[in-house]
Motif scaffolding. Structure first.
Motif: not given
Ligand code: NAD
Length: 379
Positions: A51-72
């Motif tokens: 809703x805030x404009x983040x792409x679906x593949x970068x909208x995460x369910x928790x911070x661990x998923x975000x770290x895994x998805x973003x680090x590389x």
């Protein structure tokens, strides 16, 4: 200007501090919310991020998923803000710093000094930035106080009186509200409630303005409401490195106090007084002199205060937020038009061309009236 890519953890819909981060990060157009794990509830967090404009593949369910998805990712985040409850700050900050991200963490940085030392060590080893959101130090006149102290205008600082007292946790009936309860739960809040939550801003501001570090303190903690295990009121005396004494009062049960963050600094050559609820004016009293009011936005203030003052003198700091409300109304109405639905009636108070017309008529009538000795002129 290329926008910096910004990630956010916590600060979900309905949170206290999330909206303030989003408004402030976007105010100058520096940051674009690009990835987020906003909520303890994964689905709610993901859908709000989208809703805030983040792409679906970068909208995460928790911070661990975000770290895994973003680090590389090659298009790495430039900054990650952590605005979750206190007990999670250490684990999340450490993980993101170790993965090479720069971090802005909400206060308090961690639950223990030992954890905070580990964070400081990681920043030294990795060269990553870990900022902590003592946001009130961003006020132009707080920077003015610090500059005046550093320039020696107050002479040696003898005494600082710092307060952050509010009355929003005074209602015993509300003590079990989940938004309040975690702040008094040692498991989630650590060893302190109101000092860690509110008084710590006054503490940081006292040290920031004095340009001194603390050496020792003496505290009296009180729990006055129900069976709270942590303090809802505290009085603390702190000695600072150059000999200043800071007397700090913080409270969550001071009914009638709203957001009572105030700082008074007394030096051998003068005193300063500033209140966060009236941030536009700083009172300066030279020894044996008269009290002067320094206004934010005055070009004669210190370069530090001038840099931090982006709104003309006399326009309150909240002015951009008032402007934002006009955009907020227009966005609601424009979206409703696109969807063919009715706009929220509360969004209909924005000024229109009709207001513009009345203004022009008033200007013409005033000019005409002034020319005819103040005669009444019809509009
Ligand atoms: P809040 O309870 O209103 O909101 C917390 C938000 O974090 C909620 O959206 C919740 O769903 C989310 N959340 C909780 N655990 C999470 C997790 N593990 N992962 C992702 N999201 C999670 O709390 P708040 O009042 O907004 O406070 C949050 C932090 O901000 C606290 O550390 C508080 O001390 C700090 N704070 C700072 C200031 C300031 O002036 N700097 C002011 C208020 C609060």
């Amino acid at each position: 200007m290329t926008r910096l890519k910004w990630g956010m953890i916590g600060g979900g819909e309905g949170s206290q501090i999330g909206p303030a981060h989003r408004i402030s990060a976007s105010l100058d157009g520096h940051f674009q919310l690009t990835a987020a794990a906003l909520d303890i509830d994964p689905e709610r967090g993901k859908s709000y991020a989208v809703q805030l404009g983040v792409a679906e593949d970068r909208a995460y369910g928790n911070w661990q998923e975000m770290l895994a998805g973003e680090r590389d990712r090659p298009d790495r985040l430039d900054l990650v803000t952590i605005a979750t409850p206190n007990a999670t700050h250490f684990e999340i900050s450490r993980a993101f710093l170790e993965a090479g991200f720069h971090v802005l963490c909400e206060k308090p940085l961690t639950m223990t000094a030992d954890e905070a030392e580990q964070i400081v060590a990681i920043t030294s080893e990795t060269g990553r930035i870990c900022a902590v959101n003592y946001g009130y130090s961003g006020y132009p006149l707080v920077r003015q106080m610090r500059a005046m102290v550093a320039e020696g205008e107050l002479g040696r600082i003898r005494l600082i009186k710092a307060e952050f007292a509010h009355g929003f946790h005074a209602d015993a009936e509300e003590a079990d509200n989940p938004r309040i309860r975690w702040r008094y739960d040692p498991e989630q809040a650590g060893t302190s409630a109101v000092f860690a939550d509110a008084g710590i801003h006054a503490f940081h501001m006292a040290c920031f303005v004095a340009g001194q570090t603390p050496t020792e303190l003496s505290a009296d903690f009180a729990s006055m409401v129900g069976d709270r295990q942590l303090e809802d009121d505290a009085m603390i005396n702190i000695r600072l490195s150059d000999g200043a004494l800071c007397r700090l009062w913080t409270s969550a049960i001071a009914v009638g106090r709203m957001h009572g963050l105030t700082l008074q600094v007394f030096g051998e050559k003068g005193g300063l007084s500033w209140q966060q609820q009236h941030p536009e004016q700083l009172h300066w009293t030279p020894l044996n002199g008269r009290t002067q009011i320094l206004e934010r936005g005055d070009a004669a203030l210190s370069p530090q205060a001038v840099r931090a003052s982006r709104i003309p003198i006399g326009h309150a700091e909240g002015m951009p937020v008032a402007f934002a409300n006009i955009y907020h109304d227009l966005a609601e109405v424009l979206r409703a038009k696109k969807l063919g639905s009715a706009a929220d009636p509360l969004a209909l108070d924005y000024p229109t061309a009709l207001d513009g017309l009345w203004s022009m008529r008033a200007i013409e009538a005033a000019a005409k009236s002034a020319k005819s000795g103040g005669a009444w002129v019809g509009m």
